[in-house]
Scaffold this active site. Structure first.
Site, mmCIF file in Angstrom:
data_model
loop_
_atom_site.group_PDB
_atom_site.id
_atom_site.type_symbol
_atom_site.label_atom_id
_atom_site.label_comp_id
_atom_site.label_asym_id
_atom_site.label_seq_id
_atom_site.Cartn_x
_atom_site.Cartn_y
_atom_site.Cartn_z
ATOM 1 C CG ASN A 208 40.552 46.747 40.749
ATOM 2 O OD1 ASN A 208 40.283 46.762 41.940
ATOM 3 N ND2 ASN A 208 40.317 45.674 39.985
ATOM 4 C CE LYS A 340 28.652 41.701 33.136
ATOM 5 N NZ LYS A 340 29.928 41.786 33.837
#
Ligand code: PMT
Length: 399
Positions: A208, A340
């Site tokens: 990316n 998370k």
């Protein structure tokens, strides 16, 4: 960052003296009150007027000057300084300090100070390697003087080797923790930065646009505040900040292993890295050749979610994630915050001008576990990092 700090910048006579002007600019920009002392030979390379203009103070050059003595004086300079930073420091200056010689304003001030002293030596590579020089440096290090080592490269004298003054930014980064910014002293901050690469074959990978700038800015900022910083970095083209422990990785699996191995010792974990969610199921040992087929399918499998795993075994660590989104920023960021098990998430809409990947600025929204949010304007990634650490430090103090 250095508001209220007084730095005495000593400049000695070397070809790298011009780089001290950039160092001075960085110190002033960070808010320090900088007073410059130049040796006689330094003035052969750069004029005192240049330093005077950049520092906003008269430059000190003479040990016995009625005007200068009356206004400041070497004892007063030595007392006021939070740090004495000598850049470039010649072999001559270091030799004099090592044998206790104080025959000019700079050496006298160094002898008289109780402040930390940082030397940035720069010299011909043979002088650098000379055992007399090395012994002088070792002696000063034993007495608690600090050194940032010269780097290797082509030297102005024509030789190639160690002896070049490091970049002003590297000297600046090295100097900061010496000035008592110790809010994170005794704490270990684990930072991840950059992209991961998932290999398809020996010449291709999935990745990316992350440059690592955001994560490196955080690592730099944490180190400046006295933390022991472990920086787990994907492949980037950035100079690692001074004083950080750098662990280089390539793939998400490698990042997972490195982060998990370091997590136990960390008090704060900040995951700025852009980790690939998927990787090819198979990596071809040879370059995949073009064929007549119009389409090629690469089967992908899920990578481990490092942050989610950290959230499961969070303990009393302060856990910070990032969310790079292109739409519904709040919705996705708060989902990640909860799922998370984070204390804080830094959400950036990477489609916004000046935000996200690769640039020097970011536009972020902070979401905290207790439900509050904070919107920050577009600012440099260094400034974003400074705000993040302010918020983390405030929360650590409240625990
Ligand atoms: O590096 P720069 O060019 O400066 O760009 C900065 C940045 C855009 C990369 C940075 O600001 C940023 O947003 N980083 C997180 C990018 C990202 O991967 O976001 P995400 O929403 O896909 O992941 C959410 C969080 O989970 C992140 O903290 C990520 O590190 C973590 N994660 C994701 C996947 C995975 N397998 N493991 C993880 O730990």
């Amino acid at each position: 960052m250095l508001q209220g700090k007084c730095v005495l910048l000593g400049v000695t006579g070397g070809i790298a003296a011009y780089k001290a002007t950039e160092l001075l600019r960085l110190l002033v920009k960070a808010g320090a009150d900088v007073h410059v002392v130049m040796t006689r030979s330094a003035q052969e390379f750069v004029t005192p007027l240049t330093f005077q203009t950049l520092s906003g103070h008269p430059v000190h050059t003479e040990l016995f000057s009625l005007v200068q003595e009356q206004e400041i004086g070497h004892i007063s300079l030595a007392d006021r300084a939070d740090l004495i930073l000598v850049a470039p420091a010649t072999a001559n200056l270091i030799g004099k300090v090592a044998v206790g010689l104080a025959d000019d304003l700079l050496t006298t001030t160094i002898m008289a100070t109780k402040a930390p002293v940082l030397f940035a030596p720069a010299m011909n590579t043979n002088m650098w390697e000379n055992p007399i020089y090395q012994e002088n440096q070792a002696k000063l290090e034993r007495y608690g003087y600090h050194f940032i080592l010269p780097v290797s490269g082509a030297l102005a004298c024509g030789w190639e080797g160690q002896g070049k003054l490091p970049d002003p930014q590297a000297i600046f980064d090295f100097a900061l923790p010496l000035m008592g910014s110790d809010e994170l002293a005794g704490k270990t901050v684990l930072v991840t930065a950059g992209p991961t690469r998932e290999e398809i074959d020996p010449v291709r990978f999935l990745s990316n646009y992350s440059s690592g700038k955001m994560g490196y800015a955080i690592a730099r900022a944490a180190s400046r505040r006295g933390a022991h910083v472990v920086l787990v970095s994907g492949p980037v083209n950035l100079e690692p900040p001074a004083n950080v422990e750098l662990i280089q990785v390539v793939s998400a699996a490698e990042m997972y292993a490195a982060v998990m191995a370091q997590a136990d010792q960390a008090n704060v974990i900040i995951k700025a890295a852009a980790v690939a969610d998927y990787r090819p199921v198979e990596r071809s040992a040879c370059k995949t050749k073009k064929s007549a087929c119009q389409k090629l399918t690469i089967e992908l499998e899920l990578n481990p979610d490092i942050l989610a795993e950290l959230g499961k075994q969070k303990g009393d660590r302060f856990l910070v994630g990032f969310a790079a989104e292109t739409h519904d920023l709040n919705k996705y960021a708060s989902q990640k915050l909860q799922q998370k098990n984070l204390d804080m998430i830094v959400a950036n809409d990477v489609t916004q001008e000046g935000a996200g990947f690769n640039g020097d600025t970011n536009v972020v929204r902070l979401l905290f576990a207790e439900g509050s949010t904070e919107e920050l304007p577009r600012m440099s990634k260094d400034a974003v990092a400074a705000v993040l650490l302010d918020r983390i430090i405030a929360r650590l103090a409240a625990i």
